[in-house]
Write a protein that holds these residues in place. Structure first.
Motif, short mmCIF file in Angstrom:
data_model
loop_
_atom_site.label_atom_id
_atom_site.label_comp_id
_atom_site.label_asym_id
_atom_site.label_seq_id
_atom_site.Cartn_x
_atom_site.Cartn_y
_atom_site.Cartn_z
N THR A 3 0.85 -1.10 -0.25
CA THR A 3 0.17 -0.04 0.14
C THR A 3 0.74 1.25 0.19
N LEU A 4 1.72 1.59 1.03
CA LEU A 4 2.57 2.50 0.74
C LEU A 4 3.18 2.40 -0.58
N GLY A 5 3.81 1.73 -0.89
CA GLY A 5 4.32 1.88 -1.89
C GLY A 5 4.02 2.30 -3.44
N LYS A 6 2.71 1.98 -3.61
CA LYS A 6 1.32 2.75 -4.31
C LYS A 6 1.35 4.42 -3.64
N LYS A 7 1.18 4.17 -2.47
CA LYS A 7 0.94 5.57 -2.93
C LYS A 7 1.93 6.49 -3.27
N ILE A 8 2.98 6.18 -2.52
CA ILE A 8 4.25 6.75 -3.18
C ILE A 8 4.26 7.18 -5.00
N ARG A 9 3.89 6.04 -4.91
CA ARG A 9 4.27 5.83 -6.90
C ARG A 9 2.70 6.45 -7.34
N LEU A 10 1.65 6.55 -6.95
CA LEU A 10 0.55 7.40 -7.18
C LEU A 10 1.27 8.83 -7.00
N LEU A 11 1.67 9.60 -5.42
CA LEU A 11 1.89 10.55 -6.04
C LEU A 11 3.23 11.53 -6.98
N ARG A 12 4.25 10.22 -7.14
CA ARG A 12 5.04 10.53 -8.29
C ARG A 12 5.09 10.70 -9.35
N HIS A 13 3.57 9.65 -9.58
CA HIS A 13 3.15 10.21 -11.32
C HIS A 13 1.97 11.18 -11.09
N GLN A 14 1.69 12.27 -10.07
CA GLN A 14 0.95 13.13 -9.85
C GLN A 14 1.56 13.95 -10.24
N ASN A 15 2.96 14.10 -9.53
CA ASN A 15 4.29 14.74 -9.41
C ASN A 15 4.82 15.11 -10.81
#
Length: 113
Positions: A3-15
């Motif tokens: 889950t944390l990895g998914k959140k980090i990936r999502l944040l990375r994509h959003q940026n």
């Protein structure tokens, strides 16, 4: 992927950042960052703090961050479940009323006999 990895990936994509961009900002290799995103590597507290700071979040915000679509789906599922629950409660109340009516009818029949 955890889950944390998914959140980090999502944040990375959003940026709009690549794994390379984030890896450079964190001063780690691309494979090391990839392992963080995929959940292969556990993140220590100092790295978690560094990642949170990179995305302008507190550690708590990073850990509790939710994708808007995911949150909307969760809310929708919750509303559907609540509606079904209310329908079942209404059915139970109707059945309870029938039982009471039948009990009263049975009691009346015994009184008359």
């Amino acid at each position: 992927m955890n889950t944390l990895g998914k959140k980090i990936r999502l944040l990375r994509h959003q940026n709009g950042w690549s794994q390379e961009d984030v890896a450079k900002r964190l001063d780690i290799s691309i494979p090391a960052f990839s392992k963080i995103e995929t959940g292969i590597t556990d993140i220590n507290l100092s790295r978690l703090e560094q990642i949170a700071k990179l995305f302008n979040l507190s550690i708590i915000q990073l850990l509790t961050y939710n994708d808007t679509e995911e949150q909307e789906k969760y809310i929708s599922d919750l509303e559907t479940s609540n509606k079904k629950l209310r329908e079942r409660e209404s059915e139970i109340i109707a059945l309870q009323k029938k039982i009471i009516d039948l009990f009263d009818e049975l009691r009346q029949t015994k009184v008359l006999s």
